[in-house]
Scaffold this active site. Sequence first.
Site, PDB file in Angstrom:
ATOM      1  CE  LYS A   1     -21.986 -18.357  17.480  1.00  0.00           C
ATOM      2  NZ  LYS A   1     -22.678 -17.965  18.703  1.00  0.00           N
TER       3      LYS A   1
ATOM      4  CG  ASP B   1     -19.850 -14.647  16.484  1.00  0.00           C
ATOM      5  OD1 ASP B   1     -18.901 -14.560  17.295  1.00  0.00           O
ATOM      6  OD2 ASP B   1     -21.039 -14.723  16.825  1.00  0.00           O
TER       7      ASP B   1
HETATM    8  O1  C5P Z   1     -18.904  -7.959  16.286  1.00  0.00           O
HETATM    9  P1  C5P Z   1     -20.385  -7.934  16.203  1.00  0.00           P
HETATM   10  O2  C5P Z   1     -20.882  -6.913  15.228  1.00  0.00           O
HETATM   11  O3  C5P Z   1     -21.006  -9.264  16.013  1.00  0.00           O
HETATM   12  O4  C5P Z   1     -20.867  -7.426  17.629  1.00  0.00           O
HETATM   13  C1  C5P Z   1     -22.130  -6.898  17.881  1.00  0.00           C
HETATM   14  C2  C5P Z   1     -22.086  -6.116  19.180  1.00  0.00           C
HETATM   15  O5  C5P Z   1     -21.895  -6.995  20.287  1.00  0.00           O
HETATM   16  C3  C5P Z   1     -20.939  -5.123  19.272  1.00  0.00           C
HETATM   17  O6  C5P Z   1     -21.284  -3.880  18.735  1.00  0.00           O
HETATM   18  C4  C5P Z   1     -20.675  -5.038  20.748  1.00  0.00           C
HETATM   19  O7  C5P Z   1     -21.591  -4.156  21.358  1.00  0.00           O
HETATM   20  C5  C5P Z   1     -21.007  -6.432  21.247  1.00  0.00           C
HETATM   21  N1  C5P Z   1     -19.810  -7.294  21.406  1.00  0.00           N
HETATM   22  C6  C5P Z   1     -18.999  -7.117  22.508  1.00  0.00           C
HETATM   23  N2  C5P Z   1     -17.893  -7.914  22.654  1.00  0.00           N
HETATM   24  C7  C5P Z   1     -17.613  -8.874  21.758  1.00  0.00           C
HETATM   25  C8  C5P Z   1     -18.438  -9.068  20.638  1.00  0.00           C
HETATM   26  C9  C5P Z   1     -19.551  -8.257  20.488  1.00  0.00           C
HETATM   27  O8  C5P Z   1     -19.241  -6.242  23.349  1.00  0.00           O
HETATM   28  N3  C5P Z   1     -16.540  -9.643  21.959  1.00  0.00           N
END
Ligand code: C5P
Length: 303
Positions: free
Chosen positions: A17, A155
């Site tokens: 994406k 995501d």
């Molecule tokens: O959700 P995901 O595991 O992909 O996110 C990785 C890291 O990115 C999270 O642990 C967080 O620190 C950060 N993040 C965030 N806000 C979001 C998505 C991700 O702070 N909306």
Amino acid sequence: MRCWQQAEAVFVRAPAKLNLFLEIHARRPDGYHELETLMVRIGIYDTLCFEEEDSEESHLRLLDAGGCFPGMTNRRGDVPQGSDNLILQAVRALQQYAGVDRQVRITVWKRIPVASGLAGGSSDAAATLLGLNHLWGLQLSRAELLHLGASLGSDINFFLAETSAAVCRGRGEIIQPVVLPVGLAFVVVRPFGGLSTAAVFRQCQVPAKARSVQPLLVALREGQIHQAGRLMHNALQEPAEVLHSEISTLRKRFRALTLAGHQMTGSGTAYFGLCPDRRVAHRIAGVLRAERRGEVFATQSVT
Ligand code: C5P
């Protein structure tokens, strides 16, 4: 996502994406950030194969889909192994949720660069939920898969929703499908080296006045590609540039090209240009490839 069966094996094609827009609205008490982001699927794919495994545990085999793109680097070495791997996390989440005592052998032909803001890991995890739902005949509903997807990462739900483009809110897991013209043309460069999403979010600031995605949606729907390019935005680009100097080098290089607009995708490090058409995307990809700035793709938005 395209899912098909060949003999006893289930195959899923997992796309990458791009974020054409990403604004930060707030920092949440749980450490995540409240977002408004426009994501589109593009024609760079991993392919996953799921087969029944008779032994006591599931197995994951990663293969470089070598030779697909000039300048392609090693993918396998960059993918987290063991319990950090999102594909294996998705297997375990599904086994627990559905109470399944079955194992799977997964082969992944990896094309999407890792740690680049193209969401290869999230797309692979979504493909795993869909592929196993099919292989194991679980008949879980889309709502159940979305619930599992949200528990695994921000995501993943975008790839579980049956849409080529969506405005994603919350921490990214709340999906509002949008209809955009298909075949938007892009040139994408993934510089050498990736970035950790968490590290980029740690650096970011919540803006005093948040921008809205609406004007960009209008421009894209009306086919005003140059206006759309001017309205693209990524609030994570500035913090990412602090962490990885190659992103600002790419920004300066892209400024000199004939593009409708350009920016980093997601939390980086991949950088892309929105092109007036596919011919321009291929021509610019050729120019950038010759400059050896990393991996270069000419691609387009896909259904
Ligand atoms: O959700 P995901 O595991 O992909 O996110 C990785 C890291 O990115 C999270 O642990 C967080 O620190 C950060 N993040 C965030 N806000 C979001 C998505 C991700 O702070 N909306």
